[in-house]
Design a protein around this motif. Structure first.
Motif, short mmCIF file in Angstrom:
data_model
loop_
_atom_site.label_atom_id
_atom_site.label_comp_id
_atom_site.label_asym_id
_atom_site.label_seq_id
_atom_site.Cartn_x
_atom_site.Cartn_y
_atom_site.Cartn_z
N LEU A 138 0.83 -1.20 0.00
CA LEU A 138 0.00 0.00 0.00
C LEU A 138 0.87 1.25 0.00
CD1 LEU A 138 -2.74 1.43 0.25
CD2 LEU A 138 -2.57 1.15 2.74
N ALA A 139 1.92 1.25 0.82
CA ALA A 139 2.83 2.40 0.85
C ALA A 139 3.46 2.62 -0.53
CB ALA A 139 3.91 2.18 1.90
N CYS A 140 3.83 1.55 -1.19
CA CYS A 140 4.39 1.68 -2.55
C CYS A 140 3.37 2.25 -3.51
CB CYS A 140 4.88 0.32 -3.04
SG CYS A 140 6.32 -0.33 -2.16
N GLY A 141 2.12 1.79 -3.40
CA GLY A 141 1.06 2.30 -4.26
C GLY A 141 0.83 3.79 -4.05
N LEU A 142 0.82 4.23 -2.79
CA LEU A 142 0.63 5.64 -2.50
C LEU A 142 1.80 6.48 -3.03
CD1 LEU A 142 -0.79 5.43 1.14
CD2 LEU A 142 -2.03 6.09 -0.92
N MET A 153 -5.37 5.80 -10.43
CA MET A 153 -5.10 4.66 -11.29
C MET A 153 -3.64 4.21 -11.21
SD MET A 153 -7.89 3.65 -12.56
CE MET A 153 -8.58 4.09 -10.94
N PHE A 154 -2.73 5.18 -11.16
CA PHE A 154 -1.32 4.81 -10.99
C PHE A 154 -1.08 4.22 -9.61
CE2 PHE A 154 -0.50 7.33 -14.77
CZ PHE A 154 0.58 6.67 -15.33
N GLY A 155 -1.86 4.66 -8.62
CA GLY A 155 -1.74 4.09 -7.29
C GLY A 155 -2.12 2.62 -7.27
N VAL A 156 -3.21 2.27 -7.95
CA VAL A 156 -3.62 0.87 -8.05
C VAL A 156 -2.56 0.06 -8.79
CG1 VAL A 156 -5.33 -0.69 -9.04
CG2 VAL A 156 -6.07 1.41 -7.89
N LEU A 157 -2.01 0.62 -9.85
CA LEU A 157 -0.95 -0.07 -10.59
C LEU A 157 0.27 -0.30 -9.71
CD1 LEU A 157 0.18 -1.20 -13.24
CD2 LEU A 157 0.90 1.14 -13.82
N GLY A 158 0.66 0.71 -8.93
CA GLY A 158 1.79 0.55 -8.03
C GLY A 158 1.53 -0.49 -6.97
N LEU A 159 0.33 -0.53 -6.42
CA LEU A 159 -0.05 -1.54 -5.43
C LEU A 159 0.05 -2.93 -6.03
CD1 LEU A 159 -1.37 -2.46 -2.73
CD2 LEU A 159 -3.59 -1.98 -3.80
N ALA A 180 3.79 -3.88 -6.65
CA ALA A 180 4.48 -4.15 -5.39
C ALA A 180 4.03 -5.49 -4.81
CB ALA A 180 4.23 -3.02 -4.40
N SER A 181 2.74 -5.77 -4.89
CA SER A 181 2.21 -7.04 -4.38
C SER A 181 2.77 -8.22 -5.16
CB SER A 181 0.69 -7.04 -4.44
OG SER A 181 0.14 -5.99 -3.68
N ALA A 182 2.87 -8.06 -6.49
CA ALA A 182 3.41 -9.12 -7.32
C ALA A 182 4.87 -9.38 -6.99
CB ALA A 182 3.25 -8.76 -8.80
N LEU A 183 5.62 -8.33 -6.75
CA LEU A 183 7.04 -8.48 -6.42
C LEU A 183 7.20 -9.17 -5.06
CD1 LEU A 183 10.00 -7.95 -7.06
CD2 LEU A 183 9.75 -5.68 -6.02
N ILE A 184 6.40 -8.75 -4.09
CA ILE A 184 6.48 -9.39 -2.77
C ILE A 184 6.09 -10.85 -2.86
CG2 ILE A 184 5.49 -9.41 -0.44
CD1 ILE A 184 5.19 -6.34 -0.72
N GLY A 185 5.02 -11.14 -3.61
CA GLY A 185 4.59 -12.53 -3.77
C GLY A 185 5.62 -13.37 -4.49
N TRP A 186 6.33 -12.77 -5.44
CA TRP A 186 7.37 -13.50 -6.16
C TRP A 186 8.53 -13.86 -5.24
CZ3 TRP A 186 12.32 -11.43 -7.81
CH2 TRP A 186 13.04 -12.33 -8.62
N ARG A 187 8.85 -12.95 -4.31
CA ARG A 187 9.99 -13.19 -3.42
C ARG A 187 9.59 -14.04 -2.21
NH1 ARG A 187 14.44 -9.90 -3.96
NH2 ARG A 187 14.82 -10.05 -1.70
N ARG A 188 8.32 -13.99 -1.82
CA ARG A 188 7.87 -14.74 -0.63
C ARG A 188 6.62 -15.53 -1.01
NH1 ARG A 188 7.77 -11.03 4.62
NH2 ARG A 188 7.60 -13.14 5.50
#
Length: 275
Positions: free
Chosen positions: A45-49, A82-88, A91-99
């Motif tokens: 969420l912080a990344c999206g904001l 819209m860019f906030g949703v894209l950033g969220l 970021a979620s995809a990256l976190i899920g890929w790593r964990r």
């Protein structure tokens, strides 16, 4: 909208609703034995904001470039949704890929939270559209004692700033509005002081060396009551038809003012760069 002594914009409330929905989904899945993705959700969420803020600043960079420190003042509400949703999502995809253990919980929380934000946003927009109050049948005096019927403001896009001399954010944003009034004759700017005397307002304008047109005195807070303003500054953006089109609760920056003006201005008066 206010809760007790606190004043919140609808944008903040819809975001809080989305966060509660997302965290609630994560808590439910955690209770069912899934991995706890609460911290990961907040990080995403912080990344999206951050992405939403950067995108908005980039869009209105000429305005922010004149006051670079205003980029840090996120209270102006300058975020690109819209860019906030894209950033969220990224970021979620990256976190899920790593964990990998967090993927299901995090994905479910993000999806539910985003849907909750979308539904709440649509509900707010529907309420705003259905409650587009017209200019009231109200006559106020300006600082020189001349009367102005507010319904006579129809026919031209109008910005009505509800403010008071004792209000620090009102004082901070006043030069921004004053500059816009000088540079955009196609949009009428009205400054309606709430609850103070004409003498107090004139004294403040002299002290700050502000030259403003259309400074009105609203001693009984009639405009605040009509539009449901619970705090200051509140800025109303009125279409040429006299209907409320947009509202800003809290301090405006040059960027957020330009974004609001773009929604009510005729094409020939679109704000390209406020001075």
């Amino acid at each position: 909208m206010n809760i007790g002594p606190l004043l919140f914009s609808t944008g903040v409330l819809t975001l809080l609703f989305a966060v509660v929905a997302g965290m609630g989904t994560n808590a439910f899945l955690k209770h069912r034995g899934r991995a706890d993705a609460g911290n990961a959700l907040l990080l995403a969420l912080a990344c999206g904001l951050l992405v939403a803020r950067v995108a908005f600043v980039a869009q209105w960079w000429p305005q922010y470039a004149q006051q670079p420190l205003s980029i840090l003042n996120v209270r102006d509400g300058g975020f690109d949704a819209m860019f906030g949703v894209l950033g969220l999502a990224l970021a979620s995809a990256l976190i899920g890929w790593r964990r990998a253990a967090l993927r299901q919980s995090l994905a479910a929380a993000v999806v539910v939270g985003t849907l909750a934000w979308g539904v709440a946003g649509l509900a707010v927009q529907a309420l705003r559209t259905s409650a587009r109050q017209p200019l009231p049948a109200l006559v106020l005096n300006d600082v020189r004692g001349q009367q102005l019927a507010l319904q006579s403001l129809r026919g031209q896009p109008t910005v009505i700033n509800l403010w008071a001399t004792w209000c620090p954010p009102c004082r901070r944003e006043m030069p921004v509005l004053a500059a816009a009034q000088r540079s955009m004759p196609g949009i009428r700017f009205v400054f309606a002081d709430q609850g103070e005397s004409s003498a107090a307002v004139q004294r403040y304008l002299r002290q700050e060396q502000l030259e403003l047109d259309h400074v009105l005195i609203d001693p009984n807070l009639d405009l605040s009551k009509w539009y449901g303003a619970r705090g200051y500054p509140t800025t109303l953006f009125i279409g040429a038809d006299g209907l409320l089109r947009d509202i800003q609760i809290g301090e405006l920056s040059r960027g957020t003012l330009a974004a609001h003006l773009a929604r009510i201005a005729a094409p020939a008066n679109q704000p390209q760069q406020l001075p």
